[in-house]
Design an enzyme around this catalytic site. Structure first.
Site, PDB file in Angstrom:
ATOM      1  N   ASN A 109      -2.847  -2.681  -0.068  1.00 38.31           N
ATOM      2  CA  ASN A 109      -3.626  -3.882   0.262  1.00 38.31           C
ATOM      3  C   ASN A 109      -5.108  -3.562   0.112  1.00 38.31           C
ATOM      4  OD1 ASN A 109      -4.140  -6.537   1.263  1.00 38.31           O
ATOM      5  ND2 ASN A 109      -4.584  -5.671   3.284  1.00 38.31           N
ATOM      6  N   HIS A 111      -8.822  -4.733   1.698  1.00 40.22           N
ATOM      7  CA  HIS A 111      -9.336  -5.438   2.873  1.00 40.22           C
ATOM      8  C   HIS A 111     -10.860  -5.365   2.872  1.00 40.22           C
ATOM      9  CE1 HIS A 111      -9.323  -7.136   6.850  1.00 40.22           C
ATOM     10  NE2 HIS A 111     -10.237  -6.236   7.186  1.00 40.22           N
ATOM     11  N   SER A 138     -12.007  -1.574   1.910  1.00 43.11           N
ATOM     12  CA  SER A 138     -11.035  -0.479   2.029  1.00 43.11           C
ATOM     13  C   SER A 138      -9.776  -0.849   1.252  1.00 43.11           C
ATOM     14  CB  SER A 138     -10.616  -0.278   3.493  1.00 43.11           C
ATOM     15  OG  SER A 138     -11.735  -0.103   4.335  1.00 43.11           O
ATOM     16  N   ASP A 147      -3.479  -4.448   8.631  1.00 47.04           N
ATOM     17  CA  ASP A 147      -4.690  -3.778   8.125  1.00 47.04           C
ATOM     18  C   ASP A 147      -4.864  -2.390   8.751  1.00 47.04           C
ATOM     19  OD1 ASP A 147      -5.311  -6.070   6.605  1.00 47.04           O
ATOM     20  OD2 ASP A 147      -6.385  -6.966   8.281  1.00 47.04           O
TER      21      ASP A 147
HETATM   22  C1  GRF Z   1     -10.776 -10.364  -1.002  1.00 47.50           C
HETATM   23  O1  GRF Z   1     -11.962 -10.288  -0.276  1.00 47.50           O
HETATM   24  C2  GRF Z   1      -9.754  -9.387  -0.480  1.00 47.50           C
HETATM   25  O2  GRF Z   1     -10.315  -8.192  -0.035  1.00 47.50           O
HETATM   26  C3  GRF Z   1      -9.174 -10.144   0.680  1.00 47.50           C
HETATM   27  O3  GRF Z   1      -9.090 -11.480   0.234  1.00 47.50           O
HETATM   28  C4  GRF Z   1     -10.070 -11.701  -0.777  1.00 47.50           C
HETATM   29  C5  GRF Z   1      -9.334 -12.177  -1.990  1.00 47.50           C
HETATM   30  O4  GRF Z   1     -10.180 -12.570  -3.017  1.00 47.50           O
HETATM   31  N1  GRF Z   1      -7.931  -9.551   1.103  1.00 47.50           N
HETATM   32  P1  GRF Z   1      -9.590 -12.876  -4.462  1.00 47.50           P
HETATM   33  O5  GRF Z   1      -8.468 -13.897  -4.281  1.00 47.50           O
HETATM   34  O6  GRF Z   1      -9.093 -11.588  -5.048  1.00 47.50           O
HETATM   35  O7  GRF Z   1     -10.737 -13.458  -5.225  1.00 47.50           O
END
Ligand code: GRF
Length: 215
Positions: A109, A111, A138, A147
């Protein structure tokens, strides 16, 4: 040739800019996107995938009675592509223990915070409220804890006094788009593993916080 590539399935819920970074990187990297699955039919990321002839599927949580049923349907959909790795990229559903244990060690994932700071949502506003001088992104292995799985790598940005949640999100996203393909390629090369609940790179345990891309 294709069999030497690590097959990944990317899970999204929205815009998919991280998916786009993975699509772009995959052209010259050691992984191939076998499919993109969304829990929302209108996620823009699905169009990004279709533009590149990547198979897509939609598994909508509202079509299932409860979380376990949804998780199972999602698991089946993912397994039908036999991926080596599952990559969560802006996937906004909490996944249950059965799902997580099924993919243990082969699910990542991204985050938008320097974990363990600010798990959950609204990370940019929370970083501003906490008057952080630095913020970032991260990438971590997914475990049962939201997370909370072992962090593999982080990259950071400076928080300036003019920053808003929006400007911080933009700065962090730029870092996300560089970091995620890099980490996925480590996994694809067999360098990155989850062993005894510890992330290892090239056989060595990573410190808390993982690899610091720009220390
Ligand atoms: C990103 O900030 C990611 O870290 C978080 O959700 C957002 C997704 O953005 N988990 P995208 O859909 O990849 O533009």
């Amino acid at each position: 040739m294709e069999s030497t590539h690590c097959k990944i399935v990317v899970l999204i819920s929205g815009n998919g800019s991280n998916l786009q970074a993975l699509i772009d990187a995959s052209v010259h990297s050691n992984f191939k996107i076998a499919a993109v699955i969304s829990n929302k039919a209108d996620a823009f990321g699905l169009q990004r995938a279709q533009r590149d002839d990547i198979p897509t599927a939609v598994v909508e949580h509202k079509d299932y009675e409860d979380r376990n049923e949804f998780d199972r349907a999602l698991m089946e959909s993912i397994d039908s592509y036999s991926p080596d790795l599952v990559v969560l990229a802006g996937f906004m559903r909490i996944l249950g223990a059965e799902f997580v244990s099924h993919f243990r060690g082969r699910i990542l994932n991204i985050h938008p915070s320097l974990l363990p700071k600010f798990p959950g949502i609204n990370t940019h506003q929370r970083a501003l409220d906490a008057k952080e001088k630095e913020h970032g992104v991260s990438v971590h292995f997914v475990t049962e804890e939201l997370d909370g799985g072992p962090v593999i790598a982080q990259d950071r940005v400076k928080v300036s006094k003019d920053d808003t949640a929006g400007s911080l999100a933009e700065k962090v996203l730029e870092k996300e788009h560089l970091l995620y393909p890099k980490v996925v390629s480590w996994y694809a090369a067999g360098r990155l593993k989850l062993e005894n609940n510890q992330a290892t790179l090239d056989g060595s345990a990573l410190p808390e916080g993982g690899v610091q891309v720009h220390p």
